[in-house]
Design a protein around this motif. Structure first.
Motif, PDB file in Angstrom:
ATOM      1  N   GLU A   1     -35.192  40.288  43.214  1.00  0.00           N
ATOM      2  CA  GLU A   1     -35.368  39.664  44.522  1.00  0.00           C
ATOM      3  C   GLU A   1     -36.654  38.838  44.606  1.00  0.00           C
ATOM      4  OE1 GLU A   1     -34.740  42.424  47.698  1.00  0.00           O
ATOM      5  OE2 GLU A   1     -32.847  43.155  46.885  1.00  0.00           O
TER       6      GLU A   1
ATOM      7  N   GLU B   1     -37.072  36.001  45.730  1.00  0.00           N
ATOM      8  CA  GLU B   1     -37.124  35.174  46.936  1.00  0.00           C
ATOM      9  C   GLU B   1     -37.835  35.846  48.087  1.00  0.00           C
ATOM     10  OE1 GLU B   1     -33.430  37.695  47.500  1.00  0.00           O
ATOM     11  OE2 GLU B   1     -34.485  36.736  45.839  1.00  0.00           O
TER      12      GLU B   1
ATOM     13  N   GLN C   1     -38.396  28.270  46.882  1.00  0.00           N
ATOM     14  CA  GLN C   1     -37.268  28.741  46.084  1.00  0.00           C
ATOM     15  C   GLN C   1     -36.724  27.607  45.221  1.00  0.00           C
ATOM     16  OE1 GLN C   1     -34.283  31.168  48.141  1.00  0.00           O
ATOM     17  NE2 GLN C   1     -35.799  31.631  49.713  1.00  0.00           N
TER      18      GLN C   1
ATOM     19  N   MET D   1     -31.457  38.327  36.895  1.00  0.00           N
ATOM     20  CA  MET D   1     -32.020  38.350  38.245  1.00  0.00           C
ATOM     21  C   MET D   1     -31.070  39.006  39.234  1.00  0.00           C
ATOM     22  SD  MET D   1     -33.355  35.012  40.431  1.00  0.00           S
ATOM     23  CE  MET D   1     -31.901  34.050  39.984  1.00  0.00           C
TER      24      MET D   1
ATOM     25  N   THR E   1     -30.576  38.947  43.378  1.00  0.00           N
ATOM     26  CA  THR E   1     -31.048  38.143  44.498  1.00  0.00           C
ATOM     27  C   THR E   1     -30.042  38.136  45.640  1.00  0.00           C
ATOM     28  OG1 THR E   1     -31.833  35.933  45.148  1.00  0.00           O
ATOM     29  CG2 THR E   1     -30.054  36.010  43.550  1.00  0.00           C
TER      30      THR E   1
ATOM     31  N   SER F   1     -30.521  35.352  47.642  1.00  0.00           N
ATOM     32  CA  SER F   1     -30.742  33.954  47.992  1.00  0.00           C
ATOM     33  C   SER F   1     -29.624  33.043  47.497  1.00  0.00           C
ATOM     34  CB  SER F   1     -32.072  33.469  47.393  1.00  0.00           C
ATOM     35  OG  SER F   1     -32.178  32.053  47.487  1.00  0.00           O
TER      36      SER F   1
ATOM     37  N   LEU G   1     -31.191  30.457  45.002  1.00  0.00           N
ATOM     38  CA  LEU G   1     -31.458  30.860  43.624  1.00  0.00           C
ATOM     39  C   LEU G   1     -30.168  31.102  42.843  1.00  0.00           C
ATOM     40  CD1 LEU G   1     -34.532  33.256  43.986  1.00  0.00           C
ATOM     41  CD2 LEU G   1     -34.489  30.809  43.466  1.00  0.00           C
TER      42      LEU G   1
END
Length: 253
Positions: free
Chosen positions: A169, A171, A179, A198, A200, A202, A205
């Protein structure tokens, strides 16, 4: 990209697990897990809170030798011992070529990483002047930067390429504009033979071109297209026409 990704596959050693009714084996990210391929330079886990994204990411990082609270393999501090034993039940398949750089970024414990850097520099001060570690993070204490600035310093100053970077995370402290800057930096590092794994929330992203996205929900863990993720669909629907959604959310009925 030849010899990449560095981490190619993980396998859950299911036969060694006594019960899938206890944590962490009961969570969706683990309960239905068998094999998981990392066949792209960027792999992304998406899902609701509690689905097990961070638990799985943590197990991958710890299993590869990173500190459970974050940092590079040279970080050995521990402010609390709350990580699961999941890493002991994973089998890792790796490329023949080893990465030269690596880092595990956990948004929730990055403060502890920054503190450990300051402590190491202070301990080294009589012998190393000026202290060397913070020079790799922009030349000043991460505590003297905003949360977002410290994340950018990490990505831009510390990450050097030929690396395996695990981000949980990232972001959390970043504006949409930053971002986008992270996306740009990721692309630069990928062209320098780097791999990213990753978790996330977002939609910015997870839009990284060509990324392998795994959805985690009650049915388990499976590949999904970016446009089919709930993050994309909900964000697009809201931005295209926010009034009906706001009206429904604020309805007293």
């Amino acid at each position: 990209m030849e010899s990449l990704p560095y981490l190619k596959e993980i396998e859950l050693k299911r036969k060694t697990i006594d019960s899938f009714h206890v944590y962490p084996f009961s969570i969706p990210a683990v309960k239905e897990l068998d094999f998981l391929e990392f066949d792209k330079e960027v792999t992304i886990f998406v899902g609701e809170n509690g689905s097990g994204k961070s638990t799985l990411l943590e197990a991958i990082a710890v299993g590869l030798g990173f500190n459970a609270e974050g940092g590079s393999k040279n970080f050995h501090f521990g402010t609390r011992s709350t990580h699961s034993e999941l890493h002991n039940y994973l089998r890792f398949s790796k490329s023949f070529k080893r990465y030269k750089d690596g880092f595990f970024l956990r948004a929730e414990s990055f403060y502890n990483v920054a503190t450990n850097i300051d402590e190491l520099d202070e301990a080294a001060f009589p012998y190393i002047d000026p202290p060397a570690i913070k020079d790799s993070y922009g030349g000043k204490s991460l505590h003297h930067q905003s949360h977002g600035e410290s994340f950018l310093s990490l990505m831009i100053q510390r990450f050097s390429g030929d690396g395996l970077y695990i981000l949980d995370e990232p972001e959390a402290a970043l504006s949409p504009t930053r971002q986008l800057a992270i996306l740009s930096r990721m692309h630069q590092l990928v062209t320098q033979r780097s791999q990213f794994i990753m978790a996330t929330h977002s939609p910015i992203l997870m839009a990284y071109p060509g990324a392998k996205i795994y959805q985690i929900d009650k049915s388990g863990l499976y590949p999904i297209k970016y446009q089919d993720t709930e993050h994309y669909e909900v964000t697009k629907a809201f931005l295209n026409n926010p009034e009906p959604m706001l009206k429904e959310l604020f309805s007293e009925e």
